[in-house]
Design a protein around this motif. Sequence first.
Motif, PDB file in Angstrom:
ATOM      1  N   LEU A 108       0.853  -1.191   0.000  1.00 20.72           N
ATOM      2  CA  LEU A 108       0.000   0.000   0.000  1.00 20.72           C
ATOM      3  C   LEU A 108       0.885   1.236   0.000  1.00 20.72           C
ATOM      4  O   LEU A 108       1.648   1.468   0.948  1.00 20.72           O
ATOM      5  CB  LEU A 108      -0.913  -0.002   1.236  1.00 20.72           C
ATOM      6  N   ASP A 109       0.801   2.011  -1.058  1.00 23.68           N
ATOM      7  CA  ASP A 109       1.626   3.212  -1.173  1.00 23.68           C
ATOM      8  C   ASP A 109       0.733   4.416  -1.460  1.00 23.68           C
ATOM      9  O   ASP A 109       0.202   4.569  -2.564  1.00 23.68           O
ATOM     10  CB  ASP A 109       2.663   3.048  -2.284  1.00 23.68           C
ATOM     11  N   LEU A 110       0.568   5.263  -0.450  1.00 23.19           N
ATOM     12  CA  LEU A 110      -0.218   6.498  -0.571  1.00 23.19           C
ATOM     13  C   LEU A 110       0.667   7.726  -0.355  1.00 23.19           C
ATOM     14  O   LEU A 110       0.169   8.811  -0.069  1.00 23.19           O
ATOM     15  CB  LEU A 110      -1.361   6.493   0.454  1.00 23.19           C
ATOM     16  N   SER A 111       1.950   7.579  -0.500  1.00 20.94           N
ATOM     17  CA  SER A 111       2.882   8.659  -0.194  1.00 20.94           C
ATOM     18  C   SER A 111       2.786   9.802  -1.189  1.00 20.94           C
ATOM     19  O   SER A 111       2.269   9.659  -2.302  1.00 20.94           O
ATOM     20  CB  SER A 111       4.319   8.116  -0.181  1.00 20.94           C
ATOM     21  N   ARG A 112       3.265  10.971  -0.752  1.00 15.96           N
ATOM     22  CA  ARG A 112       3.363  12.174  -1.577  1.00 15.96           C
ATOM     23  C   ARG A 112       2.021  12.586  -2.170  1.00 15.96           C
ATOM     24  O   ARG A 112       1.849  12.730  -3.378  1.00 15.96           O
ATOM     25  CB  ARG A 112       4.419  11.981  -2.670  1.00 15.96           C
ATOM     26  N   ASN A 113       1.063  12.736  -1.269  1.00 10.63           N
ATOM     27  CA  ASN A 113      -0.240  13.284  -1.621  1.00 10.63           C
ATOM     28  C   ASN A 113      -0.565  14.409  -0.637  1.00 10.63           C
ATOM     29  O   ASN A 113       0.345  14.966  -0.012  1.00 10.63           O
ATOM     30  CB  ASN A 113      -1.302  12.183  -1.590  1.00 10.63           C
TER      31      ASN A 113
END
Length: 499
Positions: A108-113
């Motif tokens: 799960l990658d939700l980074s840089r938002n």
Amino acid sequence: MNVVPKCSLSGLSLRSCGLQGDIPEWISTQPYLFVLILSQNKLSGSLPTALFRSSPLYILALSHNNFSGELPENIGDAQFLRILMFDGNNFSGPIPQSISQNSNLQILDLSRNRLFGNIFPVFDLQANLLYADFSSNQFSGEVPTTFPTNIEILALGGNNFSGALPSNLTKLRNLQRLELQDNNISGELPNSLLQISHLRVLNLRNNCLQGSIPTTLSNLQNLRILDLSSNNLTGEIPIEFVNNLIGMIEAPPNPTSQTLDFAVVKAFASQASGFASVRALPSKNFSIEFEVKELIVNWKKSKQGLSSHNIDMYFLLDLSNNQLSSEIPTSLGALKALKMLNLSYNKLSGKIPAHLSDLQNVEGLDLSHNKLFGPIPTAFTKLQQLTTLDVSNNKLTGRIPVGGQMNTMADPNFYANNSGLCGFQIHVSCPEDLPPAPKLQDHDNKQEPWILQEAVGIGYPVGFLLTIGIIFFASYFNPSPPSNSRLRHHHHLHRLIRQ
């Protein structure tokens, strides 16, 4: 023009194709779409909720686009998802709680938002999540620990988390990499961290941690990278802290890359986005090799990313920008695997230990901005891997060592504000290098007593004669006035002559 395929797709990979606009509606209607990779395009708009409604998707990679809006509330309905990558977009709002309903999710990658909120989804302790990256968002509150016990990599850096490190972090017993840098975490380092025995990377850079470094931290025997820089840590660097860091004492003979392998059934594709590569297998199964993102550290005076391909090749200890005091422990020299040691911007005093020359693999050594005194150990010439040495802004004296890699450490800025240093590296001659005084000057000094005696012998008669001469000439040019008797005699002679 909206092109709708007449066949059913099982996989669609259009990475870096310059796509623009919204995701077409027909994609959400594909009944057997297992893989959708649209990363590194210019797609925008919000995500259609139909994309997750009873979807058979195993891989959904939409990284590095211009998607915005909140994540769909029904994101958890896609129960088959193994890999979900939304990093590098403009998503906002909280993380939907439904995402924790998918126990099959592994990456799960939700980074840089622009995601925010202080309540994280609560995952089942037995869920399969191994990698979770929430870094570089606007999350707040306490550091979340609501993750499965099997998670291996947890990235929470670059947010607004505050408060003390929670003690129940220890339930994440399989953590290998914990990134909490660039937050507002306060309090002291808890002794309970030692229970996360598999930790290889612990990054707490740029927080508000206080107190001393606990000696129990040395029980993290697998630790390769420890970054506690830019906090408010005080006290000494404990000797016990370095004695048991086996992971930093000896480098492994065959370092491996940090990757995560997964088997995904009933799907195939030829290409994946970002950090995954998907290969078609004859059995119509395919495996995914997921490369973990680079680890950003201060490396040789600048921020650099350490590739996960050779993460086990890097050994780093960064305690810079704190309030650490006392002397540098000689036992630091035992960490022979270290490639980078940074103790700059502290209040360390005493001499530089000669045992630091035992750091045979060190490439960068920064001891600047402390209160160190004495000479730079000549044994530093043994550091054959050294490429950066900074000892500026101390009270060091003596000759800068010559030989080996020290001959290449010739940047005067790395020795600045040490008024007692000398050497060719800073273009300052050492006293012992100054040329001896000329021999003629020595001969003149030896003849000085004889010349003095001669001068005295000649001076007396010459002075006497000069005195007599001065008196004579003074009387000649300045005669004394005549008396009255002499004047009468002169007038009498004058009258006789006139007669």
